[in-house]
Design an enzyme around this catalytic site. Structure first.
Site: not given
Ligand code: COI
Length: 331
Positions: A235, A259, A264, A296
């Site tokens: 995060r 990522d 973001e 991400h």
């Molecule tokens: C998660 O699974 O929490 C991710 O960070 C992926 C994203 C599709 C929100």
């Protein structure tokens, strides 16, 4: 029974439609629009919704859903840091996430980025694109000679540990909750300070909570080895971007792969190629040869997407049948 799914992308659509065919007792409709307090109106007449984490789901959103009679929400992703859980409780929601859609998707990505940075392949790729085929000075380091510190030994962290051990790296780990297997292997260090002091590379695999906001900051970076490499596939809120940029400028951090980015939302998953880029700090990072940014997409594999859609719809259905899915959130 009727489920309404928000934010369905083209890659998710066939999986969702297939699930609908296999569950003829349920009607599943969808939109590509994300859930907001405004788009909550689209769920009128449905029994449950299906979403993934993009925007914050605020009190206004839960209230608007509740006004449509919706109190069941299955999330297709892991992170729950966008939820106002106090409001979810106030409006009597049942919520699940999808914690195990494919830990390998993110763990593989983190390992790949870590290895690319140690071997300096992005810099060599850039030279080759420019028809500069000289070797020096782009010399790499071998993964088997690195100590890699893993912060967070949940599902993703544990898969990453196995992958890195395959390279022959010495892996150390820190987590406030100890996993018995990792403990048996003797990988835990006593403190984050120890992990910072000992690691050539650090990979973050913890959820964003208030306690770890900006855990990578001026003070923690100062405790790290000179020329450390950091990977953040967790995060954006974990990293103080200003401190990171200072660390990259001084060379204390030799390379960084991320990522995620603390600002973001509204920037990632959009095409900026012919527009003014909206964030100067993120541009600063993207423009560096020793920084890798993915928007991400560490999770983004066919296996993961299929599991996210299927498992979250199964959770919706469990709630609708009066059962508790294993991934129901306790709040
Ligand atoms: C998660 O699974 O929490 C991710 O960070 C992926 C994203 C599709 C929100």
């Amino acid at each position: 029974m009727k489920i309404f799914a928000y934010g369905i992308r083209l890659d998710e659509q066939p999986v969702l439609e297939q699930w609908g065919k296999e569950h003829s007792e349920v009607t599943v409709d969808f939109t590509d629009q994300l859930l907001t307090d405004k788009s909550a109106a689209m769920a009128k007449g449905y029994d449950a919704i299906n979403v993934y984490q993009q925007l914050p789901y605020s009190r206004a959103t839960f209230e608007a859903l509740s006004n449509q009679g919706i109190h069941i929400m299955a999330m297709r992703n892991i992170g729950i840091d966008n939820l106002d859980l106090k409001a979810a409780k106030e409006f009597n929601f049942k919520i699940s996430n999808t914690p195990a859609y494919s830990p390998n998707s993110v763990a593989e990505h983190a390992a790949i980025q870590m290895a690319r940075l140690f071997r300096r392949t992005p810099e060599m790729d850039a030279k080759v694109q420019n028809y500069d085929l000289r070797w020096a000075p782009t010399i790499g380091k071998e993964m088997r000679q690195q100590t890699i510190g893993i912060i967070g030994t949940g599902r993703i962290g544990r898969v990453l540990i196995k992958i890195l051990q395959g390279f022959g790296s010495k892996v150390i780990a820190y987590d406030c909750y100890h996993n018995s297997e990792i403990e048996k292997e003797g990988l835990y260090v006593d403190s984050l300070d120890d992990l910072y002091r000992l690691s050539d590379g650090i990979s973050l695999h913890v959820p964003a909570v208030s306690e770890n906001f900006h855990m990578i900051n001026d003070a923690s970076i100062a405790k790290m080895k000179d020329h450390v490499i950091i990977v953040n596939d967790s995060r954006g809120e974990l990293v103080d971007t200003d401190a990171l940029i200072k660390g990259l400028d001084s060379g204390k951090i030799s390379a960084f792969a991320t990522d995620v980015y603390e600002k973001e939302v509204g920037i990632f998953n959009k095409d900026w190629s012919n527009k003014t880029f909206p964030d100067s700090r993120l541009k600063n990072l993207i423009d560096r040869p020793n920084v890798l940014l993915t928007p991400h997409t560490a999770f983004y594999t066919e296996t993961a997407v299929s599991a996210m859609v299927n498992e979250s719809l199964n959770a919706d259905l469990s709630f609708l049948n009066g059962k508790q899915p294993a991934s129901a959130l306790k709040f």
